[in-house]
Motif scaffolding. Structure first.
Motif, PDB file in Angstrom:
ATOM      1  N   LEU A  21       0.808  -1.219   0.000  1.00 22.33           N
ATOM      2  CA  LEU A  21       0.000   0.000   0.000  1.00 22.33           C
ATOM      3  C   LEU A  21       0.847   1.278   0.000  1.00 22.33           C
ATOM      4  N   VAL A  32      -4.980   1.504  -5.750  1.00 26.00           N
ATOM      5  CA  VAL A  32      -5.758   0.490  -5.042  1.00 26.00           C
ATOM      6  C   VAL A  32      -7.190   0.996  -4.900  1.00 26.00           C
ATOM      7  N   ILE A  35     -10.267  -3.528  -1.180  1.00 26.57           N
ATOM      8  CA  ILE A  35      -9.569  -4.471  -0.305  1.00 26.57           C
ATOM      9  C   ILE A  35     -10.598  -5.390   0.334  1.00 26.57           C
ATOM     10  N   ALA A  47      -9.342   0.142   4.826  1.00 35.18           N
ATOM     11  CA  ALA A  47      -9.832   1.012   3.751  1.00 35.18           C
ATOM     12  C   ALA A  47      -9.874   2.463   4.213  1.00 35.18           C
ATOM     13  N   ILE A  52      -8.971   3.758   0.735  1.00 34.91           N
ATOM     14  CA  ILE A  52      -9.355   2.824  -0.327  1.00 34.91           C
ATOM     15  C   ILE A  52     -10.867   2.917  -0.516  1.00 34.91           C
TER      16      ILE A  52
END
Length: 248
Positions: A21, A32, A35, A47, A52
């Protein structure tokens, strides 16, 4: 402008949080977007921490996300084959943590499955793309070292604390020093020589509590009488080096 590759991560494993990450945050080619974890709480937590957009409480849900192009798999070693093939079947490119598989046939099945699905499969040996190793390959290919005679690699660390819950100490999950760090010098020798071994001899010390190799040393023989000597360990003073010996 080049479109960024959209990544999804299967699990909230520590290597994903500490390496993948942060690295992806600096990338100009990837981002990204999702997840997944077996725990929805864990997925939401990571997240939120890494900004994310989407979190999932199952790996299957993430693989069904049409906005994900590629999957990073930092799962325990014994799960690599299963989820690589499932990701490929879902049409996702795969970056799988090392070692890709616990057996040669499993690795071959993973490669074949990804080829059949028309997706790219890569094993996450990050060193192969590091400027130092790219420079090493330039030197070797230039002939500056002459003919390679031998290669010597060492990768050790001390993991005496917290072994009970560590996947590296779980035999059924593919634990052990060779799978964890011994694979690096072996991989490096294969990359440098562009050949496969013809014989291997290994001596290892096994943990009486976990029945996995905690230290190991070996000789890997390649064609033309070139040998790799290596040692690796999880209960040893930290060392990490690679030496290539030529005729010059």
């Amino acid at each position: 402008m080049r479109k960024k590759l959209r990544w999804g991560i299967l699990s909230t494993a520590s290597i994903a949080l500490s390496a993948f990450l942060p690295g992806m945050a600096d990338s100009t080619r990837g981002v990204v977007v999702a997840i997944a974890s077996r725990s929805m709480d864990n997925a939401n937590k990571v997240a939120s921490e890494f900004d994310i957009p989407r979190a999932y409480g199952s790996y299957e849900e993430l693989l069904s996300d049409p906005d994900v192009d590629a999957i990073y798999i930092p799962l325990p070693n014994h799960l690599h084959k299963e989820w690589t093939l499932k990701a490929a079947e879902a049409g996702k490119h795969v970056l799988c943590e090392k070692p890709a598989a616990l057996h040669a046939k499993d690795a071959a099945d993973m490669v074949e499955g990804c080829k059949k699905a028309g997706v790219i499969f890569a094993e996450a040996f990050m060193y192969r793309h590091h400027p130092k190793h790219l420079r090493l390959m330039e030197i070797i290919q230039s002939g500056e070292l002459g003919t390679i005679q031998s290669i010597h690699g060492h990768f050790t660390y001390n993991q005496l604390e917290g072994t009970t819950d560590n996947v590296r100490y779980q035999k059924q999950m593919g634990g052990g020093a060779i799978y964890d760090v011994g694979c690096y010098p072996i991989s490096a020798a294969r990359m440098i020589l562009e050949q496969e071994p013809v014989a291997v001899t290994v001596q290892a010390r096994f943990s009486p509590d976990y029945d996995i190799d905690v230290t190991a040393s070996g000789l890997v023989e390649f064609p033309n009488d070139v040998g790799l000597t290596f040692d690796c360990g999880m209960e040893t003073a930290p060392r990490c080096s690679l030496e290539v010996v030529g005729t010059e």
